[in-house]
Design a protein around this motif. Structure first.
Motif, PDB file in Angstrom:
ATOM      1  N   ASN A 198      -3.718 -19.096   6.805  1.00 52.53           N
ATOM      2  CA  ASN A 198      -4.018 -17.749   6.309  1.00 52.53           C
ATOM      3  C   ASN A 198      -2.777 -16.870   6.271  1.00 52.53           C
ATOM      4  OD1 ASN A 198      -7.121 -16.892   5.904  1.00 52.53           O
ATOM      5  ND2 ASN A 198      -6.986 -18.625   7.304  1.00 52.53           N
ATOM      6  N   ALA A 199      -1.870 -17.079   7.219  1.00 54.07           N
ATOM      7  CA  ALA A 199      -0.600 -16.350   7.181  1.00 54.07           C
ATOM      8  C   ALA A 199       0.179 -16.724   5.932  1.00 54.07           C
ATOM      9  CB  ALA A 199       0.226 -16.651   8.433  1.00 54.07           C
ATOM     10  N   TYR A 200       0.204 -18.005   5.624  1.00 52.97           N
ATOM     11  CA  TYR A 200       0.888 -18.498   4.428  1.00 52.97           C
ATOM     12  C   TYR A 200       0.309 -17.857   3.170  1.00 52.97           C
ATOM     13  CZ  TYR A 200       2.458 -21.899   0.899  1.00 52.97           C
ATOM     14  OH  TYR A 200       3.003 -22.496  -0.208  1.00 52.97           O
ATOM     15  N   ALA A 251      -1.223 -10.833   7.110  1.00 54.79           N
ATOM     16  CA  ALA A 251      -0.531 -12.114   7.273  1.00 54.79           C
ATOM     17  C   ALA A 251       0.230 -12.159   8.587  1.00 54.79           C
ATOM     18  CB  ALA A 251       0.417 -12.345   6.098  1.00 54.79           C
ATOM     19  N   TYR A 267      -8.312 -11.438   2.733  1.00 55.69           N
ATOM     20  CA  TYR A 267      -7.399 -10.996   1.682  1.00 55.69           C
ATOM     21  C   TYR A 267      -8.121 -10.503   0.436  1.00 55.69           C
ATOM     22  CZ  TYR A 267      -3.800 -13.066   4.532  1.00 55.69           C
ATOM     23  OH  TYR A 267      -2.965 -13.360   5.570  1.00 55.69           O
ATOM     24  N   CYS A 321      -2.103 -12.787  11.421  1.00 50.83           N
ATOM     25  CA  CYS A 321      -2.473 -14.209  11.439  1.00 50.83           C
ATOM     26  C   CYS A 321      -1.344 -15.070  11.999  1.00 50.83           C
ATOM     27  CB  CYS A 321      -2.827 -14.682  10.026  1.00 50.83           C
ATOM     28  SG  CYS A 321      -4.382 -14.018   9.400  1.00 50.83           S
ATOM     29  N   GLY A 351      -1.341 -15.073   2.876  1.00 48.68           N
ATOM     30  CA  GLY A 351      -1.072 -13.642   2.860  1.00 48.68           C
ATOM     31  C   GLY A 351       0.362 -13.297   2.509  1.00 48.68           C
ATOM     32  N   SER A 365       0.727  -8.175   3.746  1.00 45.81           N
ATOM     33  CA  SER A 365       1.765  -8.537   4.713  1.00 45.81           C
ATOM     34  C   SER A 365       1.354  -8.225   6.146  1.00 45.81           C
ATOM     35  CB  SER A 365       3.073  -7.812   4.385  1.00 45.81           C
ATOM     36  OG  SER A 365       2.887  -6.403   4.394  1.00 45.81           O
TER      37      SER A 365
END
Length: 282
Positions: free
Chosen positions: A208-210, A168, A22, A171, A212, A165
């Motif tokens: 990492n999704a969170y 994310a 990111y 991920c 992003g 996005s």
């Protein structure tokens, strides 16, 4: 364990393994009648997919990818993080399109959305270095094959400086794949070490999704990754809970419960989450 991009060295992309994706700025037992034998329906994963041709926007090569047949698979349930669970079919294995010639990979919805400058970045940083694994042409993708495609999709999203996005979502769906892989292995005998490793990786991708999606919420305009603001906030509330960020989870819950745009169904789900949050805090 290694970083979220670990494993790229085997593809010739070891220089990307430590990159920040990111680029952040600072009862009693009783006998019961014997149940009649219940036969589970037999499923063939290949019946749910078909081959479709695409043109690679980086090198103009025509590629063939396996795609889910819309409406063919039966939806069984939906996980807390919106992962759709189908009967007898792991749909997340088929979300990534990849060019076998230049190594460009992306989630299907983003594959052709590429600026000339981004294509140049892919050529210089991916195509010139990547060494793709040769897999036998089969009717389905193996989990190992699908995971390689996801790792390349994440690497490409970083290299082409995609929106937060998009990174994310890669991920998040990789976390879905890790969970699906664990479910597959659960009935395969002594696979505890591998399952534990996959669980650890799932949690890392989820975290990492969170991060992003939080960044995307502040910097992008809805719909974000195809989600309206209420759906995104619901996903963030769930990810916040599962990553231990209880304060932000509570804020997201309050926002959704007071939102005029949130329907009764999603508010009911959020109330269930609120109960879980209360229990976790105590």
């Amino acid at each position: 364990m290694g970083g979220i991009l670990s494993g790229l060295e085997s593809l010739g992309l070891g220089n990307l393994e430590n990159k920040d994706i990111y680029e952040k700025k600072e009862a009693k037992v009783r006998e019961v009648p014997e149940a009649k034998e219940h036969k589970e329906p037999e499923y063939n994963e290949a019946d749910f997919i078909y081959d479709k041709n695409f043109k690679c926007p980086v090198c103009d090569t025509t590629i063939t990818a396996k795609i889910m047949k819309t409406g063919k698979a039966k939806l069984k349930s939906t996980d807390f993080d919106l992962r759709p669970v189908y009967e007898g079919f792991a749909a997340e294995k088929y979300d990534v399109l990849m060019c076998h010639r230049c190594g460009y990979a992306a989630l299907g919805k983003y594959f052709t959305v590429l600026l000339p400058a981004q294509a140049k970045m892919i050529k210089e940083n991916i195509s010139s270095n990547v060494v793709l694994t040769k897999y036998d042409d089969g009717d389905i993708y193996s989990y190992e094959q699908a995971l390689e495609r996801y790792k390349l999709a994440l690497a490409c999203s970083v290299v082409k400086k995609a929106k937060a996005s998009e990174k994310a979502m890669v991920c998040l769906r990789t976390a879905w794949l890790m969970r699906s892989y664990q479910e597959y292995l659960a009935g395969k005998g002594d696979k505890k070490d591998l399952i534990d490793s996959l669980k650890e990786q799932e949690e890392e991708y989820e975290s990492n999704a969170y991060s992003g999606f939080l960044e995307a919420r502040e910097s992008e305009t809805p719909p974000i990754a195809g989600m309206d603001s209420v759906t995104l906030d619901y996903l963030l509330a769930q990810l916040a809970f599962h990553t231990g960020d209880y304060d932000n989870c509570s804020r997201m819950i309050s926002g959704i419960l007071t939102s005029a745009g949130a329907n009764a169904r999603i508010k009911d789900k959020v109330r269930d989450l609120k109960e879980k949050l209360t229990e976790a805090k105590h």
